[in-house]
Design a protein around this motif. Structure first.
Motif, short mmCIF file in Angstrom:
data_model
loop_
_atom_site.label_atom_id
_atom_site.label_comp_id
_atom_site.label_asym_id
_atom_site.label_seq_id
_atom_site.Cartn_x
_atom_site.Cartn_y
_atom_site.Cartn_z
N UNK A 76 0.83 -1.21 0.00
CA UNK A 76 0.00 0.00 0.00
C UNK A 76 0.87 1.26 0.00
N UNK A 77 0.24 2.40 0.28
CA UNK A 77 0.95 3.66 0.49
C UNK A 77 1.14 3.95 1.97
N UNK A 78 0.53 3.13 2.82
CA UNK A 78 0.40 3.48 4.23
C UNK A 78 1.30 2.70 5.16
N UNK A 79 0.88 2.67 6.44
CA UNK A 79 1.65 2.02 7.50
C UNK A 79 0.77 1.92 8.73
N UNK A 80 1.18 1.09 9.68
CA UNK A 80 0.52 1.08 10.97
C UNK A 80 1.02 2.28 11.78
N UNK A 81 0.24 2.73 12.76
CA UNK A 81 0.56 3.96 13.49
C UNK A 81 0.39 3.79 14.99
N UNK A 82 1.00 4.69 15.73
CA UNK A 82 0.86 4.74 17.18
C UNK A 82 -0.42 5.50 17.54
N UNK A 83 -0.90 5.38 18.80
CA UNK A 83 -2.05 6.20 19.21
C UNK A 83 -1.82 7.69 18.99
N UNK A 84 -0.61 8.17 19.28
CA UNK A 84 -0.32 9.60 19.10
C UNK A 84 -0.44 10.00 17.63
N UNK A 85 -0.03 9.11 16.74
CA UNK A 85 -0.12 9.44 15.31
C UNK A 85 -1.57 9.47 14.84
N UNK A 86 -2.43 8.63 15.40
CA UNK A 86 -3.85 8.72 15.04
C UNK A 86 -4.47 9.98 15.61
N UNK A 87 -4.06 10.37 16.81
CA UNK A 87 -4.56 11.64 17.36
C UNK A 87 -4.13 12.81 16.47
N UNK A 88 -2.93 12.73 15.94
CA UNK A 88 -2.42 13.81 15.09
C UNK A 88 -3.16 13.89 13.77
N UNK A 89 -3.78 12.80 13.34
CA UNK A 89 -4.60 12.81 12.13
C UNK A 89 -6.03 13.28 12.43
N UNK A 90 -6.57 12.84 13.56
CA UNK A 90 -7.98 13.13 13.88
C UNK A 90 -8.18 14.56 14.34
N UNK A 91 -7.24 15.09 15.12
CA UNK A 91 -7.39 16.44 15.66
C UNK A 91 -7.56 17.52 14.61
N UNK A 92 -6.64 17.62 13.64
CA UNK A 92 -6.78 18.66 12.61
C UNK A 92 -8.03 18.53 11.75
N UNK A 93 -8.60 17.32 11.68
CA UNK A 93 -9.85 17.14 10.93
C UNK A 93 -11.04 17.70 11.68
N UNK A 94 -10.86 17.99 12.98
CA UNK A 94 -11.92 18.58 13.79
C UNK A 94 -12.41 17.70 14.92
N UNK A 95 -11.99 16.44 14.95
CA UNK A 95 -12.47 15.52 15.99
C UNK A 95 -11.79 15.82 17.32
N UNK A 96 -12.53 15.56 18.41
CA UNK A 96 -12.03 15.84 19.76
C UNK A 96 -12.24 14.60 20.64
N UNK A 97 -11.80 14.71 21.88
CA UNK A 97 -11.99 13.62 22.86
C UNK A 97 -11.56 12.28 22.26
N UNK A 98 -10.34 12.23 21.75
CA UNK A 98 -9.84 11.01 21.12
C UNK A 98 -9.40 10.02 22.20
N UNK A 99 -9.99 8.84 22.17
CA UNK A 99 -9.65 7.80 23.15
C UNK A 99 -9.21 6.53 22.42
N UNK A 100 -8.17 5.91 22.94
CA UNK A 100 -7.63 4.69 22.33
C UNK A 100 -7.78 3.53 23.32
N UNK A 101 -8.22 2.40 22.83
CA UNK A 101 -8.37 1.21 23.67
C UNK A 101 -7.71 0.02 22.98
N UNK A 102 -6.85 -0.65 23.72
CA UNK A 102 -6.29 -1.91 23.25
C UNK A 102 -7.23 -3.04 23.65
#
Length: 241
Positions: free
Chosen positions: A203-229
């Motif tokens: 693909x063009x992508x990769x797996x990411x850390x929780x912090x990297x998903x927060x960095x994608x979701x925040x600028x899109x406008x989403x808030x209260x980002x919670x990660x659960x394993x």
């Protein structure tokens, strides 16, 4: 999934050294298909497309309920599974949360096979909608699920998709990202690292850390980002609009 891997993924893995050196997928060497056409190799025939859909059907039959129970999704009456394939995850969702309805959104070829070959299309709580989530209007919903989607794409394309989801999402709604999360330092778990190598060769992508998903979701406008394993193969990230 093993049958699919043998005919597609492993063919790309033969060129792992080149993938590491070049930093891009190996569809051109493996199949003569341009590297930008990510799903052209997976969907190069109806049989291959069906094999891939059956593989994901089995993945979600085993893991769907666990990852969907990571957060309480009952407050979201209308859920849209973007890139939802056969509808297996949608079926798990309406089984776990009987009060909700689900929309499966995918490209026309996938939706047509899903309606012909998979049982989710027979459930009146599940509807199917054809389209390209990068280009076409997204159905309005309370919650959007992106399961094994963001790991296919570059950060730029992920941001574009997440912005589109944010605009379509009802106020008070949210997004559920289902992926295999890397550890904070990016050095594990081993299975997730292997998945990330697979993203490199395919693909063009990769797996990411929780912090990297927060960095994608925040600028899109989403808030209260919670990660659960979950303790399983896939983990969950929930964010709200």
């Amino acid at each position: 999934m093993l049958l699919y891997a043998g005919r597609t993924a492993y063919v790309c893995w033969r060129h792992l050294a080149e993938a590491v050196r070049e930093g891009r997928n190996q569809y051109l060497k493996a199949f003569g298909i341009p590297s930008e056409e990510l799903f052209s190799a997976i969907y190069r025939s109806e049989d291959e497309r069906l094999q891939f859909m059956q593989g994901l059907q089995d993945v979600w039959r085993l893991e769907g309920a666990t990852v969907l129970a990571a957060f309480d999704l009952s407050p979201f009456p209308l859920i849209c599974d973007l890139g939802g394939g056969s509808g297996a995850l949608a079926k798990a969702c309406v089984s776990l949360y009987p009060g909700c309805r689900a929309i499966v959104f995918d490209i026309p070829g996938v939706v047509q096979i899903a309606k012909r070959r998979f049982s989710a299309s027979e459930d009146e709580r599940i509807s199917f909608h054809e389209g390209d989530f990068f280009k076409d209007a997204l159905p309005e919903a309370d919650l959007y699920i992106l399961a094994r989607v963001l790991h296919d794409w570059t950060d730029a394309k992920c941001c574009h998709l997440l912005q589109r989801v944010y605009r379509a999402c009802r106020t008070g709604g949210g997004i559920l990202v289902i992926e295999s999360l890397l550890d904070t330092d990016g050095r594990g778990p081993l299975t997730t690292l292997l998945y990330s190598l697979n993203m490199l060769v395919q693909t063009e992508g990769r797996e990411r850390t929780p912090a990297e998903y927060r960095a994608l979701l925040g600028p899109a406008g989403f808030r209260d980002v919670r990660c659960r394993r979950t303790g399983g193969t896939y983990d969950a990230v929930l964010a709200r609009k």
